[in-house]
Design a protein around this motif. Structure first.
Motif, PDB file in Angstrom:
ATOM      1  N   ALA A  90       0.391   5.364   0.860  1.00  0.00           N
ATOM      2  CA  ALA A  90      -0.569   6.267   1.496  1.00  0.00           C
ATOM      3  C   ALA A  90      -0.921   7.465   0.638  1.00  0.00           C
ATOM      4  O   ALA A  90      -1.978   8.082   0.819  1.00  0.00           O
ATOM      5  N   ASN A  91      -0.047   7.820  -0.299  1.00  0.00           N
ATOM      6  CA  ASN A  91      -0.296   8.974  -1.158  1.00  0.00           C
ATOM      7  C   ASN A  91       0.577   8.865  -2.410  1.00  0.00           C
ATOM      8  O   ASN A  91       1.302   7.866  -2.591  1.00  0.00           O
ATOM      9  N   PRO A 124       0.834  -1.200   0.000  1.00  0.00           N
ATOM     10  CA  PRO A 124       0.000   0.000   0.000  1.00  0.00           C
ATOM     11  C   PRO A 124       0.873   1.257   0.000  1.00  0.00           C
ATOM     12  O   PRO A 124       1.971   1.259   0.568  1.00  0.00           O
ATOM     13  N   LYS A 174      -4.308  14.726   2.238  1.00  0.00           N
ATOM     14  CA  LYS A 174      -3.066  13.991   2.496  1.00  0.00           C
ATOM     15  C   LYS A 174      -3.055  12.609   1.842  1.00  0.00           C
ATOM     16  O   LYS A 174      -2.005  11.991   1.713  1.00  0.00           O
ATOM     17  N   SER A 175      -4.243  12.129   1.438  1.00  0.00           N
ATOM     18  CA  SER A 175      -4.338  10.811   0.802  1.00  0.00           C
ATOM     19  C   SER A 175      -4.380  10.891  -0.716  1.00  0.00           C
ATOM     20  O   SER A 175      -4.591   9.871  -1.381  1.00  0.00           O
ATOM     21  N   TYR A 192      -8.528  -0.634  -1.662  1.00  0.00           N
ATOM     22  CA  TYR A 192      -7.243  -0.212  -1.095  1.00  0.00           C
ATOM     23  C   TYR A 192      -6.880  -1.066   0.112  1.00  0.00           C
ATOM     24  O   TYR A 192      -5.741  -1.522   0.257  1.00  0.00           O
ATOM     25  N   ARG A 193      -7.852  -1.309   0.994  1.00  0.00           N
ATOM     26  CA  ARG A 193      -7.583  -2.111   2.194  1.00  0.00           C
ATOM     27  C   ARG A 193      -7.379  -3.586   1.837  1.00  0.00           C
ATOM     28  O   ARG A 193      -6.452  -4.231   2.336  1.00  0.00           O
ATOM     29  N   ARG A 234      -3.400   7.941  -3.191  1.00  0.00           N
ATOM     30  CA  ARG A 234      -3.107   6.700  -2.465  1.00  0.00           C
ATOM     31  C   ARG A 234      -3.279   5.521  -3.425  1.00  0.00           C
ATOM     32  O   ARG A 234      -4.153   5.516  -4.293  1.00  0.00           O
TER      33      ARG A 234
END
Length: 440
Positions: free
Chosen positions: A194-195, A192, A224-225, A274-275, A228
């Motif tokens: 984050a950004n 993953p 901030k994402s 994403y998760r 991602r």
């Protein structure tokens, strides 16, 4: 005997735009030569997304019955086949013998001729380049007759045809060098990010580099994402060989209502994806089909976007501007709320020699956008970002680019035009895309 023609409405895989066309479906090679004497343009399985595979004023030649294998050396991996054979048909024959496509796009339902005309690329471009790097020879039918082209024979015509979107003539045969593989499985790992900055760091990491790399991006993430992603890398695993990928068991039987794909449903899907995919940080083994062709697992998946269809938008930016340019594009997408759940980022290596080949060093982003009242205006703003950052859009995906933008994106356009006019002085091989973009 010449193939009979009928009138038919055609569209690309995005189902936009719809174009009235005169269509012929030749069964024999001799019919292809006859069709090449008049205004014509080749079309395979219709997987170009817009109007690239539709003749502007002549006959659209459906190539899928010209799909014979002409020669295959199982020791060297050299294959010669008619241009209408699909990549899937190739895989069904060669994978059990330990061979694979040296470069493959995200669908296996592309014809061999279409792969040459679009000079397709894959997840391994940063290492091996695009499809044309493995094409050893083509036979091209022009109004003057057939000729053989290769990087060493009639080379200028070869490099105008590679990436030339079918507008130098009808490709009849292709000789392709295949790639030896140890098994039919892939060894894969996800990470993953984050950004966007984290995604770039993963894609540029020497430690995480692999034979194939790609990143899925959440285009609706913001703040901030923003950007991602899930970075995915893989290579061919050791093990047993098997036949080519199996046909899709699932299908989309109807057009999804337009309201189903909205900012909220896609945002929820993207968060779940994403998760779910980001958790696979330990290496795992999987079949090659979901790694290379995830959407081929659903027949008629383009119906997910409803009757109005969608536009796939793919662009590339050079390394020095890619981070800022992608940030600007993703910011505009997030603010627009136009729901793209398919957004794929890849790293490109060296540019090829095709005059109109799309890849160049840098990063490419491909995304699907449902046709809404504001979609075309949004894409106009994205074109401006791409141009300001020295990039270009992919003609095989285009359905609406302005003609004025093309010369700025493709610096060898004039050289291509000059060579094409020598091959086709009467302007017989012109697509709807070529007419719209004033290429010929």
């Amino acid at each position: 005997m010449t193939a009979n023609t009928v009138k038919q409405t055609l569209a690309g895989w995005g189902r936009y735009p719809q174009v009235a066309a005169q269509v012929a479906r030749p069964d024999r090679y001799v019919e292809l030569a006859q069709l090449a004497r008049g205004a014509a343009l080749a079309r395979g399985h219709g997987r170009a997304y817009g109007d690239a595979a539709i003749s502007a004023s002549g006959t659209t030649v459906l190539m899928t019955r010209l799909n014979r294998f002409l020669a295959f050396d199982a020791a060297s991996g050299l294959l010669t086949a008619e241009a209408g054979v699909s990549l899937d048909e190739i895989l069904q024959v060669v994978m059990a013998q330990g061979w694979f496509l040296p470069v493959t796009p995200g669908t296996r339902y592309v014809t061999l001729g279409g792969a040459v005309a679009a000079d397709v690329h894959g997840k391994n471009h940063h290492h091996v380049g695009s499809f044309s790097a493995f094409v050893r020879e083509i036979e091209l039918f022009t109004a003057q007759g057939a000729l053989r082209c290769s990087p060493t024979e009639n080379a200028p015509i070869f490099w105008a045809t590679v990436g030339g979107m079918g507008m130098t003539g009808l490709i009849g045969e292709v000789t392709l060098q295949l790639k030896r593989i140890p098994s039919s499985d892939m060894q894969v790992q996800h990470r993953p990010a984050a950004n966007l900055a984290a995604a770039f760091a993963l894609m540029e990491s020497a430690e995480l580099d692999d034979e194939y790399t790609v990143a899925w991006i959440d285009c609706l993430a913001s703040g901030k994402s923003l950007g991602r992603s899930v970075f995915m890398r893989g290579h061919h695993a050791e093990g047993a060989l098997s036949a080519g990928p199996k046909p899709a068991k699932r299908k989309m039987p109807f057009d999804l209502p337009a309201v189903a794909l909205n900012r909220y449903s896609v945002k929820a899907f993207n968060a779940f994806y994403y998760r779910w995919e980001g958790r696979k940080q330990q290496t795992f083994r999987c079949d090659m089909a979901p790694f290379f062709y995830p959407l081929d697992g659903i027949q008629n998946w383009n119906r997910l976007y409803g009757k109005k269809g969608f536009v796939q938008y793919q662009f590339v930016l050079p390394p020095e501007t890619a981070a800022k340019g992608l940030e600007a594009v993703l910011t505009r997408l997030s603010l627009s709320g136009n729901a793209s759940f398919l957004a794929v980022l890849k790293r490109f290596g060296a540019a090829g020699s095709g005059l109109l080949s799309f890849p160049m060093p840098g990063y490419t982003l491909a995304l699907d956008l449902p046709m809404r009242h504001d979609t075309l205006a949004l894409l106009d703003t994205l074109d401006a970002v791409v141009l300001d950052h020295g990039g270009r859009v992919y003609l095989a995906k285009d359905a609406r680019l302005a003609a004025s933008s093309l010369p700025r994106m493709y610096p060898q356009l004039d050289a291509w035009r000059e060579l094409r006019s020598q091959l086709d002085p009467e302007g017989l091989f012109v697509s709807a895309l070529g007419r719209r973009l004033e290429m010929c």
